[in-house]
Design an enzyme around this catalytic site. Sequence first.
Site, PDB file in Angstrom:
ATOM      1  N   LYS A 186       0.870  -1.187   0.000  1.00  0.00           N
ATOM      2  CA  LYS A 186       0.000   0.000   0.000  1.00  0.00           C
ATOM      3  C   LYS A 186       0.897   1.224   0.000  1.00  0.00           C
ATOM      4  CE  LYS A 186      -3.883  -2.295   0.472  1.00  0.00           C
ATOM      5  NZ  LYS A 186      -5.134  -2.205  -0.268  1.00  0.00           N
ATOM      6  N   HIS A 209      -9.003 -15.338  -3.195  1.00  0.00           N
ATOM      7  CA  HIS A 209      -9.646 -14.522  -2.152  1.00  0.00           C
ATOM      8  C   HIS A 209     -11.045 -15.066  -1.881  1.00  0.00           C
ATOM      9  CE1 HIS A 209      -6.957 -10.847  -2.128  1.00  0.00           C
ATOM     10  NE2 HIS A 209      -6.420 -11.650  -3.027  1.00  0.00           N
ATOM     11  N   GLU A 229      -4.763  -4.758  -6.717  1.00  0.00           N
ATOM     12  CA  GLU A 229      -5.478  -5.111  -7.945  1.00  0.00           C
ATOM     13  C   GLU A 229      -5.440  -4.047  -9.030  1.00  0.00           C
ATOM     14  OE1 GLU A 229      -6.904  -4.941  -4.956  1.00  0.00           O
ATOM     15  OE2 GLU A 229      -8.298  -3.255  -5.065  1.00  0.00           O
ATOM     16  N   HIS A 232      -7.596 -12.844  -7.659  1.00  0.00           N
ATOM     17  CA  HIS A 232      -8.271 -11.738  -6.966  1.00  0.00           C
ATOM     18  C   HIS A 232      -9.700 -11.720  -7.488  1.00  0.00           C
ATOM     19  CE1 HIS A 232      -8.960  -7.761  -5.260  1.00  0.00           C
ATOM     20  NE2 HIS A 232      -7.884  -7.980  -4.530  1.00  0.00           N
ATOM     21  N   ARG A 233     -10.627 -11.098  -6.746  1.00  0.00           N
ATOM     22  CA  ARG A 233     -12.040 -11.167  -7.179  1.00  0.00           C
ATOM     23  C   ARG A 233     -12.721  -9.809  -7.091  1.00  0.00           C
ATOM     24  NH1 ARG A 233     -15.259 -13.420  -1.856  1.00  0.00           N
ATOM     25  NH2 ARG A 233     -14.154 -12.077  -0.415  1.00  0.00           N
ATOM     26  N   GLY A 242      -2.859  -5.416   4.324  1.00  0.00           N
ATOM     27  CA  GLY A 242      -2.504  -4.224   3.554  1.00  0.00           C
ATOM     28  C   GLY A 242      -2.348  -3.068   4.524  1.00  0.00           C
ATOM     29  N   GLY A 243      -3.470  -2.336   4.726  1.00  0.00           N
ATOM     30  CA  GLY A 243      -3.461  -1.223   5.681  1.00  0.00           C
ATOM     31  C   GLY A 243      -3.046  -1.670   7.079  1.00  0.00           C
TER      32      GLY A 243
HETATM   33  C1  CAP Z   1      -6.992  -5.412   1.111  1.00  0.00           C
HETATM   34  C2  CAP Z   1      -7.202  -5.280  -0.357  1.00  0.00           C
HETATM   35  C3  CAP Z   1      -7.943  -6.419  -1.034  1.00  0.00           C
HETATM   36  C4  CAP Z   1      -9.370  -6.639  -0.657  1.00  0.00           C
HETATM   37  C5  CAP Z   1      -9.924  -7.823  -1.408  1.00  0.00           C
HETATM   38  C6  CAP Z   1      -7.873  -3.972  -0.662  1.00  0.00           C
HETATM   39  O1  CAP Z   1      -6.344  -4.317   1.639  1.00  0.00           O
HETATM   40  O2  CAP Z   1      -5.977  -5.195  -0.972  1.00  0.00           O
HETATM   41  O3  CAP Z   1      -7.936  -6.152  -2.393  1.00  0.00           O
HETATM   42  O4  CAP Z   1      -9.513  -6.856   0.671  1.00  0.00           O
HETATM   43  O5  CAP Z   1     -11.027  -8.277  -0.789  1.00  0.00           O
HETATM   44  O6  CAP Z   1      -7.433  -3.330  -1.596  1.00  0.00           O
HETATM   45  O7  CAP Z   1      -8.827  -3.620  -0.018  1.00  0.00           O
HETATM   46  P1  CAP Z   1      -6.431  -3.969   3.177  1.00  0.00           P
HETATM   47  P2  CAP Z   1     -11.553  -9.755  -0.925  1.00  0.00           P
HETATM   48  O8  CAP Z   1      -5.692  -5.065   3.901  1.00  0.00           O
HETATM   49  O9  CAP Z   1      -5.741  -2.642   3.309  1.00  0.00           O
HETATM   50  O10 CAP Z   1      -7.861  -3.925   3.534  1.00  0.00           O
HETATM   51  O11 CAP Z   1     -10.452 -10.638  -0.507  1.00  0.00           O
HETATM   52  O12 CAP Z   1     -12.711  -9.777  -0.013  1.00  0.00           O
HETATM   53  O13 CAP Z   1     -11.898  -9.916  -2.336  1.00  0.00           O
HETATM   54 MG    MG Z   2      -6.494  -4.961  -2.940  1.00  0.00          MG
END
Ligand code: CAP
Ligand code: MG
Length: 419
Positions: free
Chosen positions: A151, A300, A180, A267-268, A371-372
Amino acid sequence: MSRSPYLKLNTKPALQGHLLTVYYLESDLPLSEAAVKIAEESSIGTWTDLATLNKKTQAKLGPKIYCLETKNRIVKIAYPLDLFELGNIAQLLSALAGNIFSMKVIKNLRLLDIQFPQKYLNSFLGPAFGIQGVRNYLRIYNRPLIGSIIKPKVGLSAKEQAKLSYNIWLNGIDLVKDDENLTDMRFNRFSDRVREVLKLKKIAEAKTKSKKVYVFNITGPADLMLNRAKVVKKLGGRAVMIDIVSCGLDNAQFLRKQNLGLILHGHRAGHSMFTKNPRHGMAMLVLAKLARLAGIDQLHTGTVVGKMEGTAEEVLSIDEIIKEDWFGVNNEPTNWARIKPILPVASGGLHPGLVHKLIKILGNDIVINFGGGLHGHPDGSIAGARACCQALEAVEKGVGLEIYSQEHIELKAALDYWR
Ligand code: CAP
Ligand code: MG
């Protein structure tokens, strides 16, 4: 109206010759009438009787509505296997998740599940690595893998991205990935990123005496995806990410068929456009099953405790199905290869304070992705990586996070910050 030949209630057709589907269906018509309409439109019929459709074809290829649960509006339809082209997910979706969603007589419709006969399963390669393959590569067998999404999602240069990955690999992270929406950007060229990251990955592996993974996002048009996957392969990378909703499952399957020896991370992003409304669309469970057929190694599936939708019941049932053996013990293991299980990725709003709950719900066979919750640590990414690893250590040792944090300052800071 005469009784439809497709209503065959209380006679469950054998899975061997059929695809068994479960729909939730809302309509102003009686459930049986609406069910006939979707069964017809998704197979050999249309809005009117056809002079071109004879009884023989009807008997051979006709759908069979074998269960109607009026109270909860569930419709179960068996479709003869011959209605489907083997190895073709697009064709399957055009039929079972196609026109029927647009019909005026349908108020809401949701494809909840599909069960595939062995012959259909066998027409797909499935994951090249799966859970065991990913674990074998990393040589980590008895704990969840710890991953991190760099991030900000986009904005760093290739060199910054590589340095950040290096720093967190050195502090316990197993797997680092692109976000993504990071592909080939003016400020971070794909090939530069691959080169810079893999250079430092080698050093990190030597220093930590362990294997590391970087997942490069190759999401894009098929020709670009393939070129980029080849770049990763050529420069010594081991994993790539594809967004299975925006790119489509067929592109995932196409990549799998190239046999490049790369772990495919699914990824989804965007799946909630059709999975979120419980009365309409298609369940994530179906997407996950199709991703397994297409050949995704790690997917995911949700966190339950994080920022994204998904109840424990839903996420657990998906994780269970993508991990279970799809061939029953009664099958003759002569002409089929087992479709490998997918490694679930838990991602979205996770931070060290959630690790114990997450593992309690989802178990050990997951990638925990921060991530965060890592790069947002008040003392920076290195402290964030340590805090995430310390949280996992605490769970492994059976020590409460608060207690463990008394002697682990990074974990303490994280728990205080995301209280
Ligand atoms: C998580 C994440 C993921 C989503 C995907 C984001 O970051 O990189 O892409 O969580 O969700 O961009 O939000 P954080 P899922 O850790 O900063 O939240 O797995 O439900 O498809
Ligand atoms: Mg993401």
